[in-house]
Design a protein around this motif. Structure first.
Motif, short mmCIF file in Angstrom:
data_model
loop_
_atom_site.label_atom_id
_atom_site.label_comp_id
_atom_site.label_asym_id
_atom_site.label_seq_id
_atom_site.Cartn_x
_atom_site.Cartn_y
_atom_site.Cartn_z
N LYS A 59 0.81 -1.21 0.00
CA LYS A 59 0.00 0.00 0.00
C LYS A 59 0.85 1.26 0.00
N GLY A 60 0.56 2.14 -0.97
CA GLY A 60 1.20 3.44 -0.97
C GLY A 60 0.83 4.21 0.28
N ASN A 61 1.78 4.99 0.81
CA ASN A 61 1.56 5.66 2.10
C ASN A 61 2.35 6.97 2.13
N HIS A 62 2.13 7.78 1.10
CA HIS A 62 2.97 8.96 0.90
C HIS A 62 2.66 10.08 1.88
N ARG A 63 3.67 10.86 2.21
CA ARG A 63 3.47 12.01 3.08
C ARG A 63 2.59 13.04 2.38
N PRO A 64 1.72 13.72 3.13
CA PRO A 64 0.86 14.74 2.52
C PRO A 64 1.63 15.87 1.85
N ASP A 65 2.85 16.15 2.35
CA ASP A 65 3.63 17.24 1.76
C ASP A 65 4.53 16.77 0.61
N ASN A 66 4.38 15.49 0.20
CA ASN A 66 5.15 14.94 -0.91
C ASN A 66 6.65 14.85 -0.62
N ALA A 67 7.03 14.92 0.65
CA ALA A 67 8.45 14.94 1.00
C ALA A 67 9.15 13.62 0.75
N THR A 68 8.39 12.54 0.59
CA THR A 68 9.02 11.24 0.29
C THR A 68 8.97 10.93 -1.20
N THR A 69 8.53 11.88 -2.00
CA THR A 69 8.44 11.71 -3.45
C THR A 69 9.59 12.45 -4.12
N ALA A 70 10.32 11.74 -4.96
CA ALA A 70 11.48 12.34 -5.62
C ALA A 70 11.10 12.87 -7.00
N LEU A 71 11.79 13.91 -7.42
CA LEU A 71 11.66 14.41 -8.79
C LEU A 71 12.75 13.77 -9.64
N ILE A 72 12.36 12.99 -10.61
CA ILE A 72 13.33 12.42 -11.55
C ILE A 72 12.92 12.84 -12.96
N LEU A 73 13.89 12.95 -13.82
CA LEU A 73 13.63 13.45 -15.17
C LEU A 73 13.06 12.36 -16.07
N THR A 74 11.85 12.57 -16.52
CA THR A 74 11.18 11.66 -17.45
C THR A 74 10.54 12.49 -18.56
N ASP A 75 10.26 11.87 -19.68
CA ASP A 75 9.63 12.60 -20.79
C ASP A 75 8.18 12.95 -20.50
N THR A 76 7.49 12.05 -19.74
CA THR A 76 6.06 12.25 -19.49
C THR A 76 5.73 11.87 -18.05
N ASN A 77 4.49 12.14 -17.66
CA ASN A 77 4.00 11.61 -16.40
C ASN A 77 3.50 10.18 -16.62
#
Length: 212
Positions: A59-77
């Motif tokens: 189960k995904g359990n991400h922080r509300p502030d997106n602090a555990t989500t990384a920005l990586i370079l991709t062409d699309t979402n």
């Protein structure tokens, strides 16, 4: 070793991200209408429980502030939409820690003694206790159902394969909200190389035969 080999005592069921945050809420005054692949997952869970298979929920359990989500370079979402002007941005997560969106869908009847694998990346194995829990129970075979096929399900299958687990992916108990062609291509051309691809009815027959 035969492709039909199946030991029920060495098998676990893993349901991937079948969570409130990914299932559309019913319209007011109308009953919930679940997608066919989720209905198949529910069928599978009932048979698995009756057979005594341990049940795992990734189960995904991400922080509300997106602090555990990384920005990586991709062409699309994830929906294959190019980033506006090439600017990569963090998107809103569907499963938020401390929110009902991260809860397992009630139709799967989650129980206190089930395993809840809290994760922050696509693979259910990455920096979680899934591998430890499986090996402690002597599990060498994982039946996997969930979504999205082309995101977390396939990532988990690659990881499980590299950890030498026998993987069984339930083709009609997995789904994608992105592009059905990706699901079909994976089930037909990619996943048979690293797992057994079976329908819900075929897996249920395997379980019931093993019980008998």
């Amino acid at each position: 070793m035969n492709v039909n080999h199946f030991e029920i005592k060495k098998t676990a069921l893993l349901f991937f991200d079948i969570l409130n945050g990914y299932v559309p809420a019913p319209e007011p005054g109308k009953p919930s209408v679940l997608k066919p692949w989720i209905q198949n997952a529910i069928r599978l869970s009932k048979v698995g429980r009756a057979a005594g298979l341990p049940i795992f929920f990734a189960k995904g359990n991400h922080r509300p502030d997106n602090a555990t989500t990384a920005l990586i370079l991709t062409d699309t979402n994830n929906s294959l939409t190019p980033w506006p002007n090439g600017e990569v941005t963090k998107t809103k997560m569907h499963a938020i820690a401390g929110d009902k969106s991260s809860d397992v869908l009630a139709d799967l009847e989650p129980q206190p003694d089930d395993y809840y694998i809290v994760k922050y990346r696509w693979s259910a194995f990455f920096q979680t206790y899934l591998d430890l829990a499986l090996r402690t129970r002597g599990i060498d075979t994982i039946i996997i159902s969930g979504g999205s096929t082309d995101v977390g399900v396939t990532s988990t299958l690659y990881s499980g394969r590299d950890l030498d687990y026998n993987m069984i992916v339930v083709s009609d108990a997995c789904g994608t909200s992105h592009d059905q062609r990706a699901h079909d291509m994976l089930m037909e051309l990619i996943l048979p190389r690293m797992s057994r691809v079976r329908t819900t009815s075929q897996v249920i027959a395997m379980i019931e035969k093993a019980r008998g």
